[in-house]
Enzyme design. Sequence first.
Site, PDB file in Angstrom:
ATOM      1  N   ARG A  61       0.835  -1.209   0.000  1.00 27.13           N
ATOM      2  CA  ARG A  61       0.000   0.000   0.000  1.00 27.13           C
ATOM      3  C   ARG A  61       0.868   1.257   0.000  1.00 27.13           C
ATOM      4  NH1 ARG A  61      -1.981   1.806   4.276  1.00 27.13           N
ATOM      5  NH2 ARG A  61      -2.390  -0.184   5.271  1.00 27.13           N
ATOM      6  N   LYS A 205      -8.727   4.709 -20.420  1.00 29.48           N
ATOM      7  CA  LYS A 205      -9.080   5.065 -21.797  1.00 29.48           C
ATOM      8  C   LYS A 205      -7.848   4.948 -22.704  1.00 29.48           C
ATOM      9  CE  LYS A 205     -12.868   5.686 -19.588  1.00 29.48           C
ATOM     10  NZ  LYS A 205     -13.313   6.961 -19.063  1.00 29.48           N
TER      11      LYS A 205
HETATM   12  C1  LIG Z   1     -13.778   7.491 -17.822  1.00 35.83           C
HETATM   13  C2  LIG Z   1     -13.524   8.904 -17.479  1.00 35.83           C
HETATM   14  C3  LIG Z   1     -13.315   9.303 -16.155  1.00 35.83           C
HETATM   15  C4  LIG Z   1     -13.400   8.341 -14.988  1.00 35.83           C
HETATM   16  O1  LIG Z   1     -12.399   7.386 -15.020  1.00 35.83           O
HETATM   17  P1  LIG Z   1     -12.560   5.859 -14.472  1.00 35.83           P
HETATM   18  O2  LIG Z   1     -11.247   5.253 -14.840  1.00 35.83           O
HETATM   19  O3  LIG Z   1     -13.730   5.263 -15.177  1.00 35.83           O
HETATM   20  O4  LIG Z   1     -12.787   5.951 -13.010  1.00 35.83           O
HETATM   21  C5  LIG Z   1     -13.026  10.636 -15.921  1.00 35.83           C
HETATM   22  N1  LIG Z   1     -12.971  11.543 -16.919  1.00 35.83           N
HETATM   23  C6  LIG Z   1     -13.180  11.189 -18.196  1.00 35.83           C
HETATM   24  C7  LIG Z   1     -13.108  12.238 -19.254  1.00 35.83           C
HETATM   25  C8  LIG Z   1     -13.463   9.874 -18.522  1.00 35.83           C
HETATM   26  O5  LIG Z   1     -13.685   9.545 -19.800  1.00 35.83           O
END
Ligand SMILES: *Cc1c(COP(=O)(O)O)cnc(C)c1O
Length: 387
Positions: A61, A205
Site C-alpha cells: 500500500r 481510456k
Molecule cells: C472514464 C472517465 C473518467 C473516470 O475514469 P474511471 O477510470 O472510469 O474511473 C473521468 N474523466 C473522463 C473524461 C473519462 O472519460
Amino acid sequence: MSRFQTKAVHAGREDFSKLCVHAPPLDLSTTYPIADLDVGTASFDALIKGEAHAHNPIYARLYNPTVARVEDAIAALEGTEACVAYGSGMAALTAVLLERAQHGKHVLVVRPLYGTSDHLLHSGICGLEAEFVTDAAEISARLRADTALVIIETPSNPTLNLIDIRAVVQAAGKVPVLVDSTFASPVLQRPAEFGATYVWHSATKFLGGHGDVIAGVVCCDEAHAGPLRTMRAATGALLHPLAAYLLHRGLPTLKLRVEAAQANAQVLAQRLVEHPAVAKVYYPGLPGAVNGHLVGTQMAGPGALMAFEVKGGHAAAASVMAKVKVLTAAVSLGSTDSLIQHPAGLTHRMVDPAVKAATGITDGLLRLSVGIEDVEDLWEDLAQALG
Ligand SMILES: *Cc1c(COP(=O)(O)O)cnc(C)c1O
C-alpha cells in the site's frame, strides 16, 4: 531520450540491462522482508511522508515497483516530475479533492464534464463546495479566499468543447488548476506545459488503450505528488501491479493508436456532417467547433472522439446503437475498437436535466470513440445504422 515516441517505448525501463530483463518485472508482493529495522523505519517514514522511493518498499500500500515504473513512464510522457497512479480515474480525482480539501472548501468547476466527475463534485461527497460555471471566462470573478482548486476538462465530455488552459491558469492565479486530459492523451496535449498543476487521466481510456485496465493517474510536480502519495497510502486507492503492468505494456503503441484513430475520426466526422440523418456533429476538427483554434496550438490534433446528434431524438439514437455491427454499443472510450454510446441515457445519466439541456446533452446525441479499424468498414457500418 528527449522525443515523445522514444520515451513511450523506453521510459520506466531504463534499468532493464542492469536487471537483465526485457519486459517489466511484475512484482505481486504484498509485503517486503526487513533485514535491518532502522532502514525499515526510515523507509516507512519516507513513504508515509509521500516520498517517491525508499530503501525498502515495506508494504504494497506504500510502494510497488511495477506501479512506480509506469508512473515514471507516464510522467515522462506528460513532461511532469511525477505521476501518482490509482485504481481508477475516479479514485485519482477523489485523492486530489481530499488533498485540496485541507486547503479550502471551495472548488470552481467548468461544465460540461464527465458525468461521474460532475456527480462526485455536485454531491459534496468529498466535503467540498463545488461551484459550477459554463464559461471559463467567469473563473476570475468567482474565485474566493477559500478556493482550493479549479477544475476543467478539455476536450470536454461529451460535446468536445475545448478550453484554453493557459487562460484558465492565468485567471486562477495562485489557485491550482486540474485538467482532465483523458480525451486528448499526452500524445495530443500536455496541460503542464500551459501551467496546469494537476494533469488527470482516466488511464482506463487511451493510456490503457485495450479495454482491459481500469486505472487513473495524476501527473504533477514533486511538491504536489507527495501529499497525493500520502493520501493514497492512507485511503488505499491503489493501482494493482498487474493493471500497472498492462498499462505500461500499452504505452509504446500509444502514439500509433491515437494517431490512427484520429485519422479515422477526421474522415468519419466529415462524412457525418454530410449525412441527411445527422443534425449536428461536434468534433474539434470541424469548422465552428468551440475554441477550434486551439487545435494546432494547445492540442496537436482534433482527437478520436466526437459526438453527433441524429434527427428523431431518443428513438433514432437507440436505433443506431441497436444496428451497429462493427462498432460496439458501449460506454468508455480510447480503445482500439470503436465504441458508440448515448450520453443522456448512460454516462451523463446522473447530470441534472437542466444542466443536460444547457450543455447540449440531448436525447438524440450519440458519442463516438473511434478505434483503429479500417475506416471504410466503420463508415459502412455507421451509414447502414443511420439508415
Ligand atoms: C472514464 C472517465 C473518467 C473516470 O475514469 P474511471 O477510470 O472510469 O474511473 C473521468 N474523466 C473522463 C473524461 C473519462 O472519460
